[in-house]
Design a protein around this motif. Structure first.
Motif, PDB file in Angstrom:
ATOM      1  N   GLY A   1       0.877  -1.062  -0.011  1.00 45.21           N
ATOM      2  CA  GLY A   1      -0.269   0.008   0.007  1.00 45.21           C
ATOM      3  C   GLY A   1       0.829   1.224   0.019  1.00 45.21           C
ATOM      4  O   GLY A   1       1.954   1.112   0.512  1.00 45.21           O
ATOM      5  N   THR A   2       0.405   2.248  -0.668  1.00 42.17           N
ATOM      6  CA  THR A   2       1.168   3.632  -0.705  1.00 42.17           C
ATOM      7  C   THR A   2       0.271   4.766  -1.005  1.00 42.17           C
ATOM      8  O   THR A   2      -0.899   4.543  -1.273  1.00 42.17           O
ATOM      9  CB  THR A   2       2.241   3.308  -1.626  1.00 42.17           C
ATOM     10  OG1 THR A   2       3.143   4.580  -1.671  1.00 42.17           O
ATOM     11  CG2 THR A   2       1.787   3.536  -2.963  1.00 42.17           C
ATOM     12  N   VAL A   3       0.614   5.943  -1.086  1.00 46.49           N
ATOM     13  CA  VAL A   3      -0.070   7.047  -1.686  1.00 46.49           C
ATOM     14  C   VAL A   3       0.806   7.575  -2.890  1.00 46.49           C
ATOM     15  O   VAL A   3       1.882   7.837  -2.711  1.00 46.49           O
ATOM     16  CB  VAL A   3      -0.190   8.185  -0.686  1.00 46.49           C
ATOM     17  CG1 VAL A   3      -0.922   9.595  -0.983  1.00 46.49           C
ATOM     18  CG2 VAL A   3      -0.962   7.687   0.772  1.00 46.49           C
TER      19      VAL A   3
ATOM     20  N   THR B   1      -4.580   7.245  -2.600  1.00 45.74           N
ATOM     21  CA  THR B   1      -4.378   5.906  -1.667  1.00 45.74           C
ATOM     22  C   THR B   1      -4.228   4.637  -2.193  1.00 45.74           C
ATOM     23  O   THR B   1      -5.477   4.233  -2.600  1.00 45.74           O
ATOM     24  CB  THR B   1      -5.007   6.070  -0.262  1.00 45.74           C
ATOM     25  OG1 THR B   1      -4.806   7.271   0.469  1.00 45.74           O
ATOM     26  CG2 THR B   1      -4.549   5.230   0.607  1.00 45.74           C
TER      27      THR B   1
ATOM     28  N   PRO C   1      -4.296   1.060  -1.138  1.00 46.95           N
ATOM     29  CA  PRO C   1      -4.381   0.318  -0.024  1.00 46.95           C
ATOM     30  C   PRO C   1      -3.640  -1.023  -0.044  1.00 46.95           C
ATOM     31  O   PRO C   1      -3.299  -1.606  -1.154  1.00 46.95           O
ATOM     32  CB  PRO C   1      -5.937  -0.078   0.221  1.00 46.95           C
ATOM     33  CG  PRO C   1      -6.685   0.551  -0.966  1.00 46.95           C
ATOM     34  CD  PRO C   1      -5.770   1.100  -2.041  1.00 46.95           C
ATOM     35  N   GLU C   2      -3.100  -1.307   1.200  1.00 47.30           N
ATOM     36  CA  GLU C   2      -2.452  -2.625   1.224  1.00 47.30           C
ATOM     37  C   GLU C   2      -3.241  -3.727   0.724  1.00 47.30           C
ATOM     38  O   GLU C   2      -4.407  -3.951   0.885  1.00 47.30           O
ATOM     39  CB  GLU C   2      -2.139  -3.055   2.932  1.00 47.30           C
ATOM     40  CG  GLU C   2      -1.185  -4.083   3.110  1.00 47.30           C
ATOM     41  CD  GLU C   2      -1.034  -4.433   4.592  1.00 47.30           C
ATOM     42  OE1 GLU C   2      -1.257  -3.290   5.293  1.00 47.30           O
ATOM     43  OE2 GLU C   2      -1.024  -5.592   4.963  1.00 47.30           O
TER      44      GLU C   2
ATOM     45  N   THR D   1      -3.985  -4.439  -2.441  1.00 48.89           N
ATOM     46  CA  THR D   1      -4.695  -4.033  -3.761  1.00 48.89           C
ATOM     47  C   THR D   1      -4.389  -5.151  -4.878  1.00 48.89           C
ATOM     48  O   THR D   1      -3.367  -5.264  -5.321  1.00 48.89           O
ATOM     49  CB  THR D   1      -4.207  -2.620  -4.342  1.00 48.89           C
ATOM     50  OG1 THR D   1      -4.688  -1.654  -3.302  1.00 48.89           O
ATOM     51  CG2 THR D   1      -4.895  -2.273  -5.665  1.00 48.89           C
TER      52      THR D   1
ATOM     53  N   ASP E   1      -8.594  -3.445  -9.417  1.00 47.29           N
ATOM     54  CA  ASP E   1      -9.377  -3.150  -8.527  1.00 47.29           C
ATOM     55  C   ASP E   1      -9.935  -1.455  -8.909  1.00 47.29           C
ATOM     56  O   ASP E   1      -8.980  -1.118  -9.472  1.00 47.29           O
ATOM     57  CB  ASP E   1      -8.638  -2.706  -7.200  1.00 47.29           C
ATOM     58  CG  ASP E   1      -8.585  -4.190  -6.465  1.00 47.29           C
ATOM     59  OD1 ASP E   1      -9.231  -5.012  -6.891  1.00 47.29           O
ATOM     60  OD2 ASP E   1      -8.095  -4.242  -5.098  1.00 47.29           O
TER      61      ASP E   1
ATOM     62  N   LEU F   1     -10.698   2.150  -7.826  1.00 47.42           N
ATOM     63  CA  LEU F   1     -10.432   3.420  -6.717  1.00 47.42           C
ATOM     64  C   LEU F   1     -11.376   4.336  -7.126  1.00 47.42           C
ATOM     65  O   LEU F   1     -11.034   4.971  -8.312  1.00 47.42           O
ATOM     66  CB  LEU F   1      -9.128   3.688  -6.319  1.00 47.42           C
ATOM     67  CG  LEU F   1      -8.321   2.580  -5.783  1.00 47.42           C
ATOM     68  CD1 LEU F   1      -7.012   3.000  -5.727  1.00 47.42           C
ATOM     69  CD2 LEU F   1      -8.798   1.710  -4.861  1.00 47.42           C
TER      70      LEU F   1
END
Ligand SMILES: [Zn+2]
Ligand SMILES: [Zn+2]
Length: 381
Positions: A289-291, A305, A307-308, A310, A314, A316
């Motif tokens: 996960g990261t931004v 973001t 998410p951890e 992912t 997916d 977002l």
């Protein structure tokens, strides 16, 4: 007009049928339901009327585009209040071009043909013209002022619209004596018809103008500025009132219809009011996960973001960062579609590191992989 029924269905053609396909479908049906064939059957007559009405719309690319876009052509008002600078929605005029079946009846009853005379010799509105304009996705989101170049028939400067070679003059039509009509008696009634020689103009040109071929008008390039409201899409047609061909005998000019086409964007794909953007991330970004900084169409860079855990594919969602809807009815959403990129051309050392990771991983880390391993050993019926 045919209400409630789909015009394409009536003609039995798909919505993407070519003009030629539409014509052929119409001819076939018109033949099938012709009174000569059906012996004056009432139902067949109704059907034929329906077919004719549908064809009247679909044979005309402009009316067809209006029908495709708005699902109607019978002059219902469309609220496109967001249009500015002389643009309005289609609120009128769709009945034009439909020959009223009562015209002849009126002529017969009133005999004198006053109706046709008044319609012909008095002011006539100029023809509408149409053109296409390609704009960017960004322009369709923000709205824009654009210059449009288009071809439009204008008065011939050589003959000043008379159609007669300079030095000569149009003469009075010998067949109708200049009235534009031929009158004939049918029993009790007097029936008027448009003069075939002058086509109702009442004039006869013996030496046609060389420049315009006797038409009195020539094609010229014109330019005008149009306002594009935010939210338009491919298939949207804008009307620029009064930018069509000039009217005759002091009649008002026609309108210009601009059919819009959107260019493809390298990053964003539009689906209705929503935008989609593919975002590749590395294995480790998807795992931990990261931004990241992500682009938007008109709102600059934003923090996204990841998410951890992912997975590839997916979505977002960023609410309200999609396309604006016409008439300030809010905005759609922006979806980032995450694509986890499998690294390629890794060195032996890099590959060893990943293998080490796999050696230490278990069913909790790779639930799908381990589930499949389990299932494939079983015997299923
Ligand atoms: Zn001319
Ligand atoms: Zn004539």
């Amino acid at each position: 007009m045919v209400r409630g029924k789909d015009l394409y269905e009536i003609l039995g053609v798909p919505r993407n049928a070519s003009q030629d396909e539409i014509r052929r479908a119409y001819l076939k049906l018109a033949h099938k339901y012709h009174p000569d064939k059906t012996g004056g059957n009432k139902e067949a007559e109704e059907k034929l009327k329906e077919i004719n009405a549908a064809y009247d719309v679909l044979k005309n690319p402009e009316k067809r585009a209006q029908y495709d876009r708005f699902g109607t052509v019978d002059g219902q008002p469309f609220d496109m209040g967001g249009f500015t600078g002389g643009f309005r929605g289609f609120t009128e005029g769709f009945g034009e071009g439909f020959e009223s079946p009562f015209d002849d009846l009126f002529d017969m009853i009133f005999g004198s043909g006053t109706r046709r005379t008044s319609r012909r010799s008095s002011a006539q509105r100029g023809n509408d013209v149409e053109t296409t304009l390609t704009i960017t996705l960004k322009e369709s989101a923000t709205g824009a002022k654009k210059r449009v170049r288009y071809l439009c028939k204008e008065q011939c400067t050589e003959c000043h619209g008379t159609g007669a070679e300079p030095g000569s003059k149009p003469e009075v039509c010998p067949q109708c004596g200049g009235t534009g009509q031929i009158r004939a008696s049918h029993g009790f009634f007097s029936v008027t018809r448009t003069c075939p020689q002058c086509r109702g103009g009442g004039k006869y040109i013996s030496r046609p103008c060389m420049r315009c071929g006797g038409q009195g008008r020539i094609s010229a390039t014109r330019e005008t500025e149009i306002n594009i409201p935010p939210g338009v899409d491919t298939g949207t047609t804008l009307r620029s009132v009064g930018d069509g061909e000039a009217g005759t005998n002091g009649g008002p000019p026609g309108d210009l219809y601009v059919h819009l086409q959107l260019k493809e964007h390298p990053l964003f794909e539009r689906k209705g009011d929503d935008l989609y953007c593919e975002v590749p991330v590395t294995l480790s970004q998807a795992i931990s996960g990261t931004v990241i900084k992500a682009p938007t169409l008109i709102d600059g860079m934003i923090d996204l973001t990841i998410p951890e855990g992912t997975q590839s594919g997916d979505l977002l969602r960023k609410k309200g960062l999609g396309m604006p809807r016409l008439n300030n009815r809010g905005r759609g959403d922006l979806y980032y579609k995450i694509v986890v990129e499998i690294p390629v051309r890794l060195s032996k050392h890099q590959q060893d590191l990943l293998r080490e990771l796999d050696d230490l991983a278990n069913a909790k880390n790779y639930p799908q992989y381990w589930k499949f391993r389990e299932l494939k050993e079983k015997n299923f019926d």
